[in-house]
Scaffold this motif. Structure first.
Motif, PDB file in Angstrom:
ATOM      1  N   ALA A  19      -5.494  -5.710   8.081  1.00  0.00           N
ATOM      2  CA  ALA A  19      -4.023  -4.967   6.855  1.00  0.00           C
ATOM      3  C   ALA A  19      -2.806  -5.333   7.914  1.00  0.00           C
ATOM      4  O   ALA A  19      -2.824  -6.149   9.007  1.00  0.00           O
TER       5      ALA A  19
ATOM      6  N   GLN B 172       0.579  -1.029   6.679  1.00  0.00           N
ATOM      7  CA  GLN B 172      -0.840  -0.712   6.823  1.00  0.00           C
ATOM      8  C   GLN B 172      -1.375   0.363   7.750  1.00  0.00           C
ATOM      9  O   GLN B 172      -2.197   1.971   7.928  1.00  0.00           O
TER      10      GLN B 172
ATOM     11  N   ASN C 193       4.228   1.406   5.389  1.00  0.00           N
ATOM     12  CA  ASN C 193       4.605  -0.149   4.373  1.00  0.00           C
ATOM     13  C   ASN C 193       4.995   0.127   3.449  1.00  0.00           C
ATOM     14  O   ASN C 193       4.405  -0.719   1.804  1.00  0.00           O
TER      15      ASN C 193
END
Length: 540
Positions: free
Chosen positions: A112, A116, A142
């Protein structure tokens, strides 16, 4: 539980604020102030929540160790949200804890991205804590246009912040929550200054907020309401007032509303940081058309609503029950705000409302008749005229309307009977310039206004009220009628004698006024260059 040891923090508040503003600079080149404040404030809150959670987790571990509780039972208690909630600590789910995010930002390892992880952390904390439902930014970190490198640098910088209980320079203990509240308020103010006019939509200058609170004096058990609450500054100041006067700051009921989604989120986060449990409605909404508290009445109403707004949708509310004193004009919401807040007052309720000076004298589209009926209904208690330049968003002078449902002595209250009387205070000469464009009321000036009101009303019997030429006047309904129900304080208080009004040497005055004049020229040049730049972009 063993007593908590307090020690001086590694970072002083000034250092924390400096780190904060450096954090804002990290994103300033890639987005405007209206956007990056949500990044910075959200990350600071996440860091605080994790720090507080970690501190509480250590305390629980020590308690369990002292009780010889180990193994699965210990782990279960360490992960029990109730063990944190009873100490007013937010529950932070495992994947949302700061250490995980900071490590990812530093090393770049893992599937990730930092964005995120942050979006997931905000979502998880919001879902785990009822007070934060809908308050934290969602899907922001994000999103497209966010520079991943700068975001990682921002996380690394905020990682230097430490929110722990400490002992202040005055020797008094300060909790991590106190520290965060101070830092958060500082940040809100700085962002508001950076945004200029738009910043005025969510931030009311502290000196004006303090003036309103000092006059209204919210008490324990009061229901406090702000229908245009911005980032919640009125509520925070009410809490501080109660605490400073020996009361329980958490023993008030707070209700508010805000029409802008992002500002509503700022308010929810701000109040959560200060430990204030507030009902701001299930979502953001317009107080005129989507009243979140339609059947409630309040003891204290405080507001700095938008001045002179013309697009408030009045044409859709011609028969609204709130318009007890007359239908407000479609082209200006000032008297809609006044009547909305009057409608919300309990039988002993009182209100303080910031409005443009024109509201005191306007007769446009029936406003004069509404004002007359409000005065004849004995609803207006005090009018305070303030100087210009108190707001970054506007240079116009403003006034504060103080309303009161009951101006009688009150059974057992021993107040002075002020039925059909109104106090006028002219504070247009107050304030000091903190820079070339912004004025701020001093604590002594705020105290003078508040003391004058409380002496007049009888809430402070240690001070005898007397009219002061050029400053204050208690006027009867007949006197106000003679002035055709115009409420400008200058009409009533009179003019001070020249020698008592101004003892500034003429040479000094010429020098000062010349400097002020040139500062206005500089500001005009700056604004002209901005307009030319914007026109150039439009032409391109």
């Amino acid at each position: 539980m063993p007593p908590r040891t307090r020690k001086p923090a590694d970072d002083k508040p000034a250092d924390l604020k400096d780190i904060l503003w450096k954090a804002a600079d990290k994103l300033r080149g890639s987005m405007d102030a209206a956007e990056y404040k949500h990044f910075v404030l959200g990350l600071i809150f996440l860091k605080y929540a994790s720090d507080s959670f970690d501190e509480r987790r250590k305390e629980i571990a020590q308690e369990l160790e002292a009780e010889d509780i180990t193994g699965d039972r210990q782990l279960g208690l360490l992960e029990d949200p109730d063990e944190y909630a009873r100490k007013n600590i937010f529950w932070v789910p495992a994947g949302a804890r700061w250490a995980t995010i900071a490590e990812r930002a530093k090393t770049g390892a893992g599937e990730a991205t930092v964005g995120q992880l942050l979006d997931g952390a905000m979502r998880a904390i919001g879902e785990a804590n009822a007070d934060l439902k809908g308050a934290l930014p969602q899907g922001l970190f994000n999103s497209r246009g966010v520079d991943a490198r700068r975001l990682s640098e921002l996380v690394d910088l905020i990682n230097k912040l430490g929110f722990k209980d400490e002992t202040g320079a005055d020797g008094k203990p300060r909790t991590a929550r106190d520290l965060l509240g101070e830092v958060y308020e500082y940040c809100l103010e700085k962002f508001a200054l950076a945004e200029g006019k738009r910043g005025g939509e969510y931030f009311t200058p502290k000196s004006i907020v303090k003036l309103i609170v000092e006059v209204l004096e919210p008490q324990q058990k009061d229901r406090v309401y702000d229908p245009a609450c911005g980032s919640g500054g009125m509520f925070v100041q009410a809490e501080k007032f109660i605490e400073e006067h020996g009361g329980n700051p958490f023993d008030i009921s707070v209700f508010g509303q805000e029409s802008n989604k992002n500002t509503w989120q700022l308010a929810k986060m701000n109040l959560a940081i200060h430990g204030i449990s507030a009902n701001l409605g299930p979502r953001w909404g317009d107080s005129f058309h989507e009243d979140q508290h339609p059947d409630m009445r309040f003891d204290v109403v405080m507001a700095n609503p938008p001045f002179n707004i013309s697009d408030w949708g009045g044409e859709r509310l011609p028969f609204d029950p709130r318009w007890e004193y007359g239908v407000p004009p479609v082209g200006n919401a000032n008297y809609a705000w006044l009547q909305h807040m009057a409608h919300k007052l309990s039988p002993k309720g009182r209100a303080g409302i910031v409005l443009a000076n024109g509201s005191m004298a306007s007769k446009h589209s029936g406003e004069g008749d509404i004002r007359r009926k409000m005065i004849e209904a004995d609803l207006v208690a005090c009018m305070v005229a303030l100087p210009g330049q108190l707001f970054r968003s506007t240079t116009i002078p403003v006034c504060v309307w103080f309303l009161a449902r009951d101006k009688s002595p009150g059974r057992g209250r021993r107040l002075i009977d002020r039925t059909n009387q109104l106090l006028f205070i002219d504070a247009r000469s107050f304030g000091k310039m903190v820079d070339r464009t912004l004025r701020e009321l001093t604590d002594d000036e705020i105290k003078r206004v508040a003391d004058t009101y409380h002496a007049w009303r009888g809430t402070d019997r240690t001070i005898d009220y007397a009219d002061v030429l050029g400053f204050c006047k208690s006027a009867s309904l007949d006197e106000i009628r003679e002035h055709d129900f115009i409420l400008t304080p200058g009409r009533f208080v009179g003019t001070r004698l020249a020698e008592s009004d101004d003892d500034e040497p003429i040479e000094d005055k010429i020098t000062r006024l010349t400097k002020e004049l040139y500062s206005h020229f500089d500001e005009a040049d700056r604004l002209e260059s901005i307009v030319r730049e914007q026109l150039g972009r439009i032409g391109a």
